[in-house]
Design an enzyme around this catalytic site. Structure first.
Site, PDB file in Angstrom:
ATOM      1  N   SER A 163     -67.046 -52.198  30.612  1.00 53.53           N
ATOM      2  CA  SER A 163     -67.036 -53.323  29.691  1.00 53.53           C
ATOM      3  C   SER A 163     -67.601 -54.584  30.357  1.00 53.53           C
ATOM      4  O   SER A 163     -68.764 -54.612  30.738  1.00 53.53           O
ATOM      5  CB  SER A 163     -65.618 -53.537  29.155  1.00 53.53           C
ATOM      6  N   ASP A 258     -66.743 -48.322  18.995  1.00 60.53           N
ATOM      7  CA  ASP A 258     -66.827 -49.441  19.928  1.00 60.53           C
ATOM      8  C   ASP A 258     -67.845 -50.444  19.418  1.00 60.53           C
ATOM      9  O   ASP A 258     -69.007 -50.093  19.196  1.00 60.53           O
ATOM     10  CB  ASP A 258     -67.244 -48.924  21.308  1.00 60.53           C
ATOM     11  N   HIS A 288     -63.431 -48.166  22.513  1.00 59.68           N
ATOM     12  CA  HIS A 288     -63.635 -48.993  23.695  1.00 59.68           C
ATOM     13  C   HIS A 288     -62.318 -49.070  24.490  1.00 59.68           C
ATOM     14  O   HIS A 288     -61.263 -49.323  23.931  1.00 59.68           O
ATOM     15  CB  HIS A 288     -64.052 -50.400  23.289  1.00 59.68           C
TER      16      HIS A 288
END
Length: 315
Positions: A163, A258, A288
């Site tokens: 991320s 996501d 995610h």
């Protein structure tokens, strides 16, 4: 793109909803960090046994950058030196730390048979962009310069993260190519954030707002960036870099549910078009953040194993 969660992912999402946890965008940064830290006890798998785990303090212009060294039981040594992965944790540049990603760093060290060094870069809003970028680059350069004393083969030094950490890894790879950092053997980009414009299709699909929602991403962005001008800076949005040629081999993992899915897929495609060796892995039924949830999501453990094999393939 139709999104259908895997059964275990749907169960985890339901449990989070029923727990009634407040949305991050309703909290202060400190409150959000506390919630995020607590969640790991319910989602992280049992860590593998390692040979050694030790704290590091990396000197920086502002003081020191805390870090943590993970040495596996069976490192792939050549002339007494092992390959290494510098890892930047996720958390939207606002939350997360060495503890939140401790287990996954242990897993990567074990699966890749290499040393992992986790970096505790400065967080926003106390330290806005580009503080995290500066720490990522500084830490990577220091590790390369001190590789031998750390037991690391500098020629086999990779970087990665999930991320926000994937964002920092991509940016560090660009900076290293352009002379601000050392030679990088590979970049591991786990559902990376690559473009703060947030205009890709997956940002507007209702099915992708699972745990990481569109409003949470805006909350992270507003904490991290100084203003709209930063969106166009490649150090914040690596997809805005004018040239991607000459970058190290990449592994790009994306998830179906996501908001960052499409920008991760597009970045991987652009890397390939620029002649970079790219391995892509798309997990359509996960959301995610799944990568650190191996206690509840088997796909997380599969991903760790596959990434370990890719890291071994780098040499």
């Amino acid at each position: 793109m139709p999104v259908v969660l895997d059964a275990d992912a749907a169960a985890v999402y339901k449990a989070f909803q029923e727990a009634g946890r407040p949305a991050y965008e309703t909290l202060t940064a400190a409150e959000a960090r506390a919630y995020y830290a607590q969640a790991r006890f319910a989602t992280n798998p049992e860590p593998p046994e390692l040979a050694r785990v030790a704290p590091l303090s990396i000197p920086a212009p502002h003081g020191v950058i805390p870090a943590r060294l993970y040495v596996p039981r069976e490192a792939r040594q050549q002339d007494g030196l092992a390959p290494a992965l510098v890892f930047f944790h996720g958390g939207g540049w606002v939350i997360g730390d060495l503890e939140s990603h401790d287990v996954v760093c242990r897993q990567l060290a074990d699966a890749g048979a290499l040393i992992v060094i986790a970096i505790d870069y400065r967080l926003a809003p106390e330290h806005k962009f580009p503080a995290a970028v500066e720490d990522a680059i500084t830490a990577t350069k220091w590790i390369a310069a001190h590789a031998r004393e750390l037991g690391i083969d500098a020629a086999r030094l990779s970087i990665g993260g999930d991320s926000a950490g994937g964002n920092l890894a991509a940016v560090t790879a660009l900076a290293a190519r352009d002379g601000a950092g050392p030679a990088i053997a590979g970049q591991l980009l786990i559902y990376p954030a690559t473009d703060f414009a947030m205009t890709h299709g997956s940002h507007s699909e209702p099915e992708t707002s699972v745990l990481l929602t569109h409003s949470v991403i805006r909350w992270f962005r507003d904490h991290y960036l100084n203003g709209s001008a930063d969106i166009h800076d490649w150090r914040a949005s690596p997809a805005r870099a004018t040239m991607l040629a000459g970058l190290p081999p990449a592994y790009v993992l994306t998830a179906g549910a996501d908001p960052l899915r499409d920008e991760g897929d597009e970045y991987a495609a652009r890397l390939k078009q620029a002649g970079v060796s790219v391995t892509t892995r798309h997990v359509p039924g996960q959301f995610h953040g799944f990568f650190t949830m191996g206690k509840l999501l088997q796909q997380a453990n599969v991903a760790v194993s596959e990434i370990g094999a890719w890291l071994k393939g780098l040499g």
